[in-house]
Design a protein around this motif. Sequence first.
Motif, PDB file in Angstrom:
ATOM      1  N   THR A  34       0.881  -1.204   0.066  1.00 36.41           N
ATOM      2  CA  THR A  34      -0.023  -0.001  -0.206  1.00 36.41           C
ATOM      3  C   THR A  34       0.965   1.218   0.007  1.00 36.41           C
ATOM      4  O   THR A  34       0.615   2.494  -0.799  1.00 36.41           O
ATOM      5  CB  THR A  34      -1.008  -0.015   1.208  1.00 36.41           C
ATOM      6  N   THR A  35       1.846   1.056   0.830  1.00 35.68           N
ATOM      7  CA  THR A  35       2.950   2.309   0.983  1.00 35.68           C
ATOM      8  C   THR A  35       3.578   2.550  -0.514  1.00 35.68           C
ATOM      9  O   THR A  35       3.722   3.633  -1.013  1.00 35.68           O
ATOM     10  CB  THR A  35       3.865   2.229   2.433  1.00 35.68           C
ATOM     11  N   LYS A  36       4.140   1.363  -0.878  1.00 38.46           N
ATOM     12  CA  LYS A  36       4.965   1.635  -2.177  1.00 38.46           C
ATOM     13  C   LYS A  36       4.297   1.941  -3.360  1.00 38.46           C
ATOM     14  O   LYS A  36       4.796   2.783  -4.096  1.00 38.46           O
ATOM     15  CB  LYS A  36       6.018   0.251  -2.143  1.00 38.46           C
ATOM     16  N   PHE A  37       3.050   1.352  -3.547  1.00 38.96           N
ATOM     17  CA  PHE A  37       2.216   1.533  -4.951  1.00 38.96           C
ATOM     18  C   PHE A  37       1.268   2.521  -4.495  1.00 38.96           C
ATOM     19  O   PHE A  37       0.235   2.604  -5.547  1.00 38.96           O
ATOM     20  CB  PHE A  37       1.967   0.315  -5.403  1.00 38.96           C
ATOM     21  N   ASN A  38       1.157   2.999  -3.435  1.00 36.30           N
ATOM     22  CA  ASN A  38      -0.175   4.018  -3.244  1.00 36.30           C
ATOM     23  C   ASN A  38      -1.441   3.437  -3.546  1.00 36.30           C
ATOM     24  O   ASN A  38      -2.312   3.761  -4.363  1.00 36.30           O
ATOM     25  CB  ASN A  38       0.198   5.298  -4.276  1.00 36.30           C
ATOM     26  N   LEU A  39      -1.860   2.289  -2.747  1.00 33.16           N
ATOM     27  CA  LEU A  39      -3.013   1.512  -3.300  1.00 33.16           C
ATOM     28  C   LEU A  39      -4.449   2.011  -2.305  1.00 33.16           C
ATOM     29  O   LEU A  39      -5.309   1.386  -2.441  1.00 33.16           O
ATOM     30  CB  LEU A  39      -2.813  -0.036  -2.959  1.00 33.16           C
ATOM     31  N   LYS A  40      -4.062   3.048  -1.491  1.00 27.92           N
ATOM     32  CA  LYS A  40      -5.169   3.293  -0.681  1.00 27.92           C
ATOM     33  C   LYS A  40      -6.125   4.024  -1.460  1.00 27.92           C
ATOM     34  O   LYS A  40      -6.085   4.817  -2.464  1.00 27.92           O
ATOM     35  CB  LYS A  40      -4.691   4.156   0.344  1.00 27.92           C
ATOM     36  N   LEU A  41      -7.472   3.929  -1.044  1.00 25.42           N
ATOM     37  CA  LEU A  41      -8.675   4.472  -1.646  1.00 25.42           C
ATOM     38  C   LEU A  41      -8.684   5.875  -0.885  1.00 25.42           C
ATOM     39  O   LEU A  41      -8.987   5.786   0.382  1.00 25.42           O
ATOM     40  CB  LEU A  41      -9.663   3.687  -1.694  1.00 25.42           C
ATOM     41  N   ASP A  42      -9.109   7.174  -1.632  1.00 24.14           N
ATOM     42  CA  ASP A  42      -9.415   8.303  -0.911  1.00 24.14           C
ATOM     43  C   ASP A  42     -10.989   8.255  -0.990  1.00 24.14           C
ATOM     44  O   ASP A  42     -11.777   8.694  -1.871  1.00 24.14           O
ATOM     45  CB  ASP A  42      -8.901   9.473  -1.674  1.00 24.14           C
ATOM     46  N   LEU A  43     -11.401   7.949   0.366  1.00 19.91           N
ATOM     47  CA  LEU A  43     -12.886   8.014   0.529  1.00 19.91           C
ATOM     48  C   LEU A  43     -13.272   9.413   1.102  1.00 19.91           C
ATOM     49  O   LEU A  43     -14.483   9.269   1.655  1.00 19.91           O
ATOM     50  CB  LEU A  43     -13.367   6.877   1.273  1.00 19.91           C
ATOM     51  N   THR A  44     -12.471  10.264   1.378  1.00 20.90           N
ATOM     52  CA  THR A  44     -12.840  11.453   2.043  1.00 20.90           C
ATOM     53  C   THR A  44     -13.694  12.438   1.193  1.00 20.90           C
ATOM     54  O   THR A  44     -13.557  12.242   0.020  1.00 20.90           O
ATOM     55  CB  THR A  44     -11.457  12.425   2.233  1.00 20.90           C
ATOM     56  N   ARG A  45     -14.548  13.207   1.743  1.00 28.01           N
ATOM     57  CA  ARG A  45     -15.285  14.230   0.902  1.00 28.01           C
ATOM     58  C   ARG A  45     -14.254  15.188   0.127  1.00 28.01           C
ATOM     59  O   ARG A  45     -13.335  15.737   0.707  1.00 28.01           O
ATOM     60  CB  ARG A  45     -16.118  14.977   1.786  1.00 28.01           C
ATOM     61  N   ASN A  46     -14.628  15.399  -1.276  1.00 31.37           N
ATOM     62  CA  ASN A  46     -13.705  16.414  -1.889  1.00 31.37           C
ATOM     63  C   ASN A  46     -12.438  15.607  -2.430  1.00 31.37           C
ATOM     64  O   ASN A  46     -11.428  16.281  -2.896  1.00 31.37           O
ATOM     65  CB  ASN A  46     -13.545  17.792  -1.240  1.00 31.37           C
ATOM     66  N   ASN A  47     -12.322  14.466  -2.187  1.00 35.05           N
ATOM     67  CA  ASN A  47     -10.883  13.546  -2.546  1.00 35.05           C
ATOM     68  C   ASN A  47      -9.823  14.486  -2.065  1.00 35.05           C
ATOM     69  O   ASN A  47      -8.813  14.861  -2.628  1.00 35.05           O
ATOM     70  CB  ASN A  47     -10.762  13.457  -3.861  1.00 35.05           C
ATOM     71  N   GLN A  48      -9.607  14.610  -0.626  1.00 36.87           N
ATOM     72  CA  GLN A  48      -8.782  15.333   0.054  1.00 36.87           C
ATOM     73  C   GLN A  48      -7.102  14.848  -0.295  1.00 36.87           C
ATOM     74  O   GLN A  48      -6.267  15.870  -0.257  1.00 36.87           O
ATOM     75  CB  GLN A  48      -9.111  15.395   1.372  1.00 36.87           C
ATOM     76  N   TYR A  49      -7.078  13.698  -0.291  1.00 35.60           N
ATOM     77  CA  TYR A  49      -5.666  13.039  -0.490  1.00 35.60           C
ATOM     78  C   TYR A  49      -5.494  12.703  -1.844  1.00 35.60           C
ATOM     79  O   TYR A  49      -4.235  12.121  -2.147  1.00 35.60           O
ATOM     80  CB  TYR A  49      -5.439  11.882   0.467  1.00 35.60           C
ATOM     81  N   GLU A  50      -6.200  13.105  -2.718  1.00 35.19           N
ATOM     82  CA  GLU A  50      -5.950  12.715  -4.262  1.00 35.19           C
ATOM     83  C   GLU A  50      -4.921  13.637  -4.802  1.00 35.19           C
ATOM     84  O   GLU A  50      -4.874  14.981  -4.715  1.00 35.19           O
ATOM     85  CB  GLU A  50      -7.340  12.855  -5.150  1.00 35.19           C
ATOM     86  N   ILE A  51      -4.087  12.859  -5.580  1.00 36.49           N
ATOM     87  CA  ILE A  51      -2.851  13.825  -6.312  1.00 36.49           C
ATOM     88  C   ILE A  51      -3.293  13.980  -7.627  1.00 36.49           C
ATOM     89  O   ILE A  51      -3.712  13.217  -8.267  1.00 36.49           O
ATOM     90  CB  ILE A  51      -1.614  12.818  -6.160  1.00 36.49           C
ATOM     91  N   SER A  52      -3.030  15.310  -8.045  1.00 34.58           N
ATOM     92  CA  SER A  52      -3.392  15.609  -9.274  1.00 34.58           C
ATOM     93  C   SER A  52      -2.468  15.211 -10.389  1.00 34.58           C
ATOM     94  O   SER A  52      -1.374  14.728 -10.066  1.00 34.58           O
ATOM     95  CB  SER A  52      -3.407  17.131  -9.377  1.00 34.58           C
ATOM     96  N   ASP A  53      -2.979  15.163 -11.694  1.00 29.32           N
ATOM     97  CA  ASP A  53      -2.245  14.504 -12.653  1.00 29.32           C
ATOM     98  C   ASP A  53      -0.939  15.464 -12.919  1.00 29.32           C
ATOM     99  O   ASP A  53       0.215  15.185 -13.512  1.00 29.32           O
ATOM    100  CB  ASP A  53      -2.965  14.622 -14.058  1.00 29.32           C
ATOM    101  N   GLU A  54      -1.138  16.767 -12.729  1.00 28.56           N
ATOM    102  CA  GLU A  54      -0.010  17.724 -12.808  1.00 28.56           C
ATOM    103  C   GLU A  54       1.198  17.453 -12.048  1.00 28.56           C
ATOM    104  O   GLU A  54       2.460  17.359 -12.379  1.00 28.56           O
ATOM    105  CB  GLU A  54      -0.500  19.243 -12.564  1.00 28.56           C
ATOM    106  N   THR A  55       0.725  17.119 -10.731  1.00 28.51           N
ATOM    107  CA  THR A  55       1.905  16.616  -9.918  1.00 28.51           C
ATOM    108  C   THR A  55       2.441  15.212 -10.226  1.00 28.51           C
ATOM    109  O   THR A  55       3.768  15.040 -10.184  1.00 28.51           O
ATOM    110  CB  THR A  55       1.184  16.637  -8.319  1.00 28.51           C
ATOM    111  N   LYS A  56       1.621  14.448 -10.736  1.00 23.49           N
ATOM    112  CA  LYS A  56       2.126  13.093 -11.132  1.00 23.49           C
ATOM    113  C   LYS A  56       3.208  13.300 -12.406  1.00 23.49           C
ATOM    114  O   LYS A  56       4.125  12.615 -12.446  1.00 23.49           O
ATOM    115  CB  LYS A  56       1.102  12.141 -11.639  1.00 23.49           C
ATOM    116  N   THR A  57       2.644  14.119 -13.267  1.00 26.14           N
ATOM    117  CA  THR A  57       3.615  14.659 -14.519  1.00 26.14           C
ATOM    118  C   THR A  57       5.096  15.124 -14.117  1.00 26.14           C
ATOM    119  O   THR A  57       6.150  14.542 -14.255  1.00 26.14           O
ATOM    120  CB  THR A  57       2.952  15.416 -15.317  1.00 26.14           C
TER     121      THR A  57
END
Length: 464
Positions: A34-57
């Motif tokens: 989960t830590t290495k491959f970021n397998l956690k699901l973000d179930l928070t309101r407004n996807n608080q922990y979701e990483i944007s595509d800009e950051t991934k790039t």
Amino acid sequence: MKSLNKKFLISSWIITALVIVAVIIINLLAASLTTKFNLKLDLTRNNQYEISDETKTILSQLNKEVRVMVMGEESEISDEIKEYLVKYAALSDNFKPEYIDVYKNQVLLNQYQAKGHSLAAGDIILECGQRYRIIESSSLYNQTFSFEETEKNFSFELESKLTNGIVFVTGLINETAVYFLDGHGESTIDTVNNSLNSLSFKNEKLNLINNDIPQDAGLIISIVPTADFSVDECRKLEEFFDRGGNFMVVFSPGMPKLERVNTLLESWGIVPNYDLVLEKDPSKIMQYEFVMLTDTYGHEITNSIRNQGLPLVSYYTSSFSLLPSNVHNAEVTVLLETTDLAIGKSNIENTSTEYEEGDLKGPLPLSVIAEKYSPKTSRLAVLGSAGLLSTAEEFEGNKEYLSGIISWMTNNGNTIRISPKIVIENSAQITNSVLVAMNYLLVWVIPIIILLAGIIIWIRRRYL
């Protein structure tokens, strides 16, 4: 028989032990994956922990090691910050977070104090080579406006600051400088400076009377000038446009009419009205008619505001008119506008708030952009409200608009535009009568029910 029971007992123990060990191993593997491959699901309101595509790039392009120092022991840092650091580290091996005990690392504190920085617990330092960026923990959360009395909204800006900090210290994108015009009685708005700093822009003041426009300038901003530009300054700006430079002017009611500024803007197809806009639509008025919720039109500057339904508030605003054609053949676009019930008071000293002869009728453009393509692409923006910018910390839509227009005006030069996450804190309104009822329920009713149930069960078992 006893031998069989003993064998069965030993087998049961062995199976139980193997199951326990298997569960422990599976949990450890799951945690590691989960830590290495970021397998956690973000179930928070407004996807608080979701990483944007800009950051991934950006992280996928990260070819230099960035040292990330968090001021404080890991147990002292908020879960939100730790979660983001874990996600970033999972996306790039060159992102190296570490937690620094400030009491045991006085050398580091002294090093940054010598540079004029005062570090606080929770601050984050990004280092790459000789470049560094400090993200202050106090700047990560900002309370913003909410229409719901039972909600408190906070913007959480760690991702934007982290990603733009990485861009800055690694030099992934060429720097563009922003200059504030000086010498015409211009105002200073701290929120504009703060936004430019968070987006990694170099920004300085520029007096065109005695200086030419620097070659690294990508955007020049004039905030509520009260004196007209000279002929020579206008010439320098026209030359700046021809080499692809961009210009933004912020107006405010009560400004004197500036003839050369008017001529400059009219060549782009925009005419300042020098009025005071009053909104008459009750659904748009916020306490006073000159404080209003504004309508936005679809554009890359405003799309995130529209998609998230963020309130955008104009405060003490002037409007603009558009010409059917212009010298630069520029494309002119209205971004913000009033309703058709609004009026523009031409004489702002008049105490009447009703429409009079000479006043303007809505809908009135409040913010306009223009873009020309010859000899090089150049952009211009006019805003009718300095108050819209100065309240960017209070209204998330205003902050997003400021960030968006800077990004667009610099051709997305050295900024990665990432919308802050909105954290909603709900609170329940409990009246005194409800509190009294809950007190009786918890202190008397439920204990008595449990007692009676126990007595009934005891009596029934006694006579079985």
